[in-house]
Structures are given as C-alpha cells and as structure tokens.
Motif scaffolding. Structure first.
Motif, PDB file in Angstrom:
ATOM      1  N   ALA A   1     105.993  66.996  38.888  1.00 15.03           N
ATOM      2  CA  ALA A   1     104.615  67.135  39.516  1.00 15.03           C
ATOM      3  C   ALA A   1     103.789  68.029  39.631  1.00 15.03           C
ATOM      4  CB  ALA A   1     104.114  65.731  40.525  1.00 15.03           C
ATOM      5  N   GLU A   2     104.911  69.072  39.938  1.00 12.89           N
ATOM      6  CA  GLU A   2     104.730  70.505  40.565  1.00 12.89           C
ATOM      7  C   GLU A   2     104.270  71.379  39.393  1.00 12.89           C
ATOM      8  OE1 GLU A   2     106.782  74.172  42.211  1.00 12.89           O
ATOM      9  OE2 GLU A   2     106.803  72.448  43.456  1.00 12.89           O
ATOM     10  N   LEU A   3     105.341  71.098  38.973  1.00 12.72           N
ATOM     11  CA  LEU A   3     105.467  72.313  37.176  1.00 12.72           C
ATOM     12  C   LEU A   3     104.396  71.328  37.203  1.00 12.72           C
ATOM     13  CD1 LEU A   3     108.598  71.834  36.399  1.00 12.72           C
ATOM     14  CD2 LEU A   3     107.632  73.435  37.030  1.00 12.72           C
ATOM     15  N   PHE A   4     103.656  70.009  36.416  1.00 10.80           N
ATOM     16  CA  PHE A   4     102.480  70.033  35.493  1.00 10.80           C
ATOM     17  C   PHE A   4     100.533  70.406  36.289  1.00 10.80           C
ATOM     18  CE2 PHE A   4     105.432  67.830  32.947  1.00 10.80           C
ATOM     19  CZ  PHE A   4     104.736  67.542  32.288  1.00 10.80           C
ATOM     20  N   ALA A   5     101.347  69.950  37.775  1.00 13.37           N
ATOM     21  CA  ALA A   5      99.794  70.279  38.182  1.00 13.37           C
ATOM     22  C   ALA A   5      99.940  71.758  38.777  1.00 13.37           C
ATOM     23  CB  ALA A   5      99.834  70.091  39.847  1.00 13.37           C
ATOM     24  N   GLY A   6     100.691  72.544  38.633  1.00 10.87           N
ATOM     25  CA  GLY A   6     100.458  74.239  38.218  1.00 10.87           C
ATOM     26  C   GLY A   6     100.050  74.623  36.878  1.00 10.87           C
ATOM     27  N   TYR A   7     100.706  74.087  35.804  1.00  8.59           N
ATOM     28  CA  TYR A   7      99.983  74.356  34.700  1.00  8.59           C
ATOM     29  C   TYR A   7      99.099  75.129  34.110  1.00  8.59           C
ATOM     30  CZ  TYR A   7     101.216  76.352  29.547  1.00  8.59           C
ATOM     31  OH  TYR A   7     101.509  77.346  28.689  1.00  8.59           O
ATOM     32  N   GLU A   8      98.988  76.024  33.683  1.00 12.20           N
ATOM     33  CA  GLU A   8      97.203  75.881  33.241  1.00 12.20           C
ATOM     34  C   GLU A   8      96.731  75.631  31.864  1.00 12.20           C
ATOM     35  OE1 GLU A   8      95.564  80.160  34.930  1.00 12.20           O
ATOM     36  OE2 GLU A   8      95.863  79.727  37.045  1.00 12.20           O
ATOM     37  N   GLY A   9      97.308  75.535  31.380  1.00 12.19           N
ATOM     38  CA  GLY A   9      97.717  74.877  29.632  1.00 12.19           C
ATOM     39  C   GLY A   9      97.659  73.914  29.461  1.00 12.19           C
ATOM     40  N   ASN A  10      97.954  72.996  28.197  1.00 15.10           N
ATOM     41  CA  ASN A  10      97.679  71.801  28.067  1.00 15.10           C
ATOM     42  C   ASN A  10      99.351  71.271  28.489  1.00 15.10           C
ATOM     43  OD1 ASN A  10      98.412  69.392  26.280  1.00 15.10           O
ATOM     44  ND2 ASN A  10      96.938  70.546  25.326  1.00 15.10           N
ATOM     45  N   TRP A  11      99.346  70.506  28.872  1.00 12.44           N
ATOM     46  CA  TRP A  11     100.325  69.654  29.770  1.00 12.44           C
ATOM     47  C   TRP A  11     101.458  69.313  28.344  1.00 12.44           C
ATOM     48  CZ3 TRP A  11     102.928  65.321  28.470  1.00 12.44           C
ATOM     49  CH2 TRP A  11     101.958  64.111  27.700  1.00 12.44           C
ATOM     50  N   ARG A  12     101.220  69.164  27.627  1.00 13.55           N
ATOM     51  CA  ARG A  12     102.421  69.596  26.310  1.00 13.55           C
ATOM     52  C   ARG A  12     103.444  69.889  26.049  1.00 13.55           C
ATOM     53  NH1 ARG A  12     102.250  64.207  24.365  1.00 13.55           N
ATOM     54  NH2 ARG A  12     100.259  63.442  24.435  1.00 13.55           N
ATOM     55  N   ASP A  13     103.036  71.841  26.803  1.00 14.46           N
ATOM     56  CA  ASP A  13     103.374  72.866  25.952  1.00 14.46           C
ATOM     57  C   ASP A  13     105.115  72.861  26.990  1.00 14.46           C
ATOM     58  OD1 ASP A  13     100.930  73.322  24.824  1.00 14.46           O
ATOM     59  OD2 ASP A  13     100.371  75.143  26.382  1.00 14.46           O
ATOM     60  N   LEU A  14     104.901  71.966  28.484  1.00 15.68           N
ATOM     61  CA  LEU A  14     105.865  71.692  29.195  1.00 15.68           C
ATOM     62  C   LEU A  14     107.387  71.020  28.705  1.00 15.68           C
ATOM     63  CD1 LEU A  14     103.638  71.629  31.958  1.00 15.68           C
ATOM     64  CD2 LEU A  14     104.739  73.731  31.453  1.00 15.68           C
ATOM     65  N   VAL A  15     106.890  70.474  27.852  1.00 17.46           N
ATOM     66  CA  VAL A  15     107.746  69.683  26.572  1.00 17.46           C
ATOM     67  C   VAL A  15     108.614  69.568  25.785  1.00 17.46           C
ATOM     68  CG1 VAL A  15     107.589  67.049  25.824  1.00 17.46           C
ATOM     69  CG2 VAL A  15     106.671  67.727  27.736  1.00 17.46           C
ATOM     70  N   ARG A  16     109.632  69.808  24.937  1.00 22.48           N
ATOM     71  CA  ARG A  16     110.230  70.409  24.252  1.00 22.48           C
ATOM     72  C   ARG A  16     109.948  68.986  22.871  1.00 22.48           C
ATOM     73  NH1 ARG A  16     113.762  74.753  23.794  1.00 22.48           N
ATOM     74  NH2 ARG A  16     115.082  73.913  22.425  1.00 22.48           N
ATOM     75  N   GLU A  17     109.333  68.660  22.182  1.00 24.58           N
ATOM     76  CA  GLU A  17     108.788  67.699  21.887  1.00 24.58           C
ATOM     77  C   GLU A  17     109.684  67.665  20.360  1.00 24.58           C
ATOM     78  OE1 GLU A  17     104.614  68.114  20.873  1.00 24.58           O
ATOM     79  OE2 GLU A  17     104.370  66.842  22.571  1.00 24.58           O
ATOM     80  N   LYS A  18     110.349  68.368  20.277  1.00 18.26           N
ATOM     81  CA  LYS A  18     111.953  68.401  19.227  1.00 18.26           C
ATOM     82  C   LYS A  18     113.117  67.892  19.114  1.00 18.26           C
ATOM     83  CE  LYS A  18     108.875  71.419  15.814  1.00 18.26           C
ATOM     84  NZ  LYS A  18     108.713  72.215  14.895  1.00 18.26           N
ATOM     85  N   GLU A  19     113.223  67.762  20.256  1.00 20.79           N
ATOM     86  CA  GLU A  19     114.263  67.541  21.675  1.00 20.79           C
ATOM     87  C   GLU A  19     114.876  66.116  20.378  1.00 20.79           C
ATOM     88  OE1 GLU A  19     116.832  68.610  23.089  1.00 20.79           O
ATOM     89  OE2 GLU A  19     115.900  70.385  23.168  1.00 20.79           O
ATOM     90  N   ASP A  20     116.327  65.653  19.839  1.00 18.21           N
ATOM     91  CA  ASP A  20     115.817  65.008  19.647  1.00 18.21           C
ATOM     92  C   ASP A  20     116.096  63.428  20.514  1.00 18.21           C
ATOM     93  OD1 ASP A  20     117.116  65.628  16.986  1.00 18.21           O
ATOM     94  OD2 ASP A  20     119.011  65.794  17.416  1.00 18.21           O
TER      95      ASP A  20
END
Length: 114
Positions: free
Chosen positions: A42-61
């Motif tokens: 929650a702290e990471l998502f709240a503190g990140y100023e860009g798109n929250w999806r940038d915080l995710v490695r969407e290609k992970e298996d």
C-alpha cells in the motif's frame, strides 16, 4: 533509503554497485525471502507518482500460472496479488524519503544517487 532487491536480478546488482561506489547507505529489502506486507505494498502504490501498473512485472509467469491477465486486474486485486506473489513486483524499487523510484535504467539510478 530502502531498496526492494532481488540478488538474482542484474538491474538490482547494477543499482547496488552504483550505491556502493557512491558510499550511499541503503537497506536491502530481500522481499523474496521476507515477503511483502499489505502495508508495504500500500505504501509503494500510494507513494508512486506514475501509473501503478509500472510497479508490476506483468510478464511474470505467475500470472499465467494463476490464469490471470494483469491488464484486467483492478488496483486492489493487484495489491493483494503482490502480497501473495511478491515475485511480480517491479525491481529494483527504491524508497527514498517519501518518493518511490523504479531504478531499472540509468535515469532511475541517477534519481536515486543524483
């Protein structure tokens, strides 16, 4: 400064060397060993100023293994998912003061050590 760090990740190693070369003290958050708490996510998502999806490695298996399309997931669902499957969080992530920085490239590393 805290770094969400995977010792097997070349981008993490590059950041670690840059911090050491500059004599910058940092805390290694070995999230694959300790996991991520819902509070930390929650702290990471709240503190990140860009798109929250940038915080995710969407290609992970793990997404495929779980039968999920990360692009279709809502933010709260993704946050819960990252607590259960921390491998899918972007790395290295730096928590510097109140700023969250993705330090995967030269620009991100410069923001951290700059």
């Amino acid at each position: 400064m805290k770094v969400i760090y995977n010792p097997n990740c070349s981008k993490c190693k590059t950041l670690g060397k840059a911090l050491e070369n500059r004599g910058i003290n940092w805390e290694n958050v070995a999230y694959l060993n300790t996991g991520l708490t819902s509070e930390m996510v929650a702290e990471l998502f709240a503190g990140y100023e860009g798109n929250w999806r940038d915080l995710v490695r969407e290609k992970e298996d793990i997404f495929k293994d779980e039968g999920l399309n990360p692009q279709e997931m809502l933010q709260n669902d993704m946050m819960d998912f990252l607590v259960k499957h921390p491998i899918a969080i972007q790395r290295p992530l730096v928590i510097k003061d109140k700023e969250i920085i993705i330090a995967r490239d030269a620009e991100g590393i410069h923001k951290v050590i700059g």
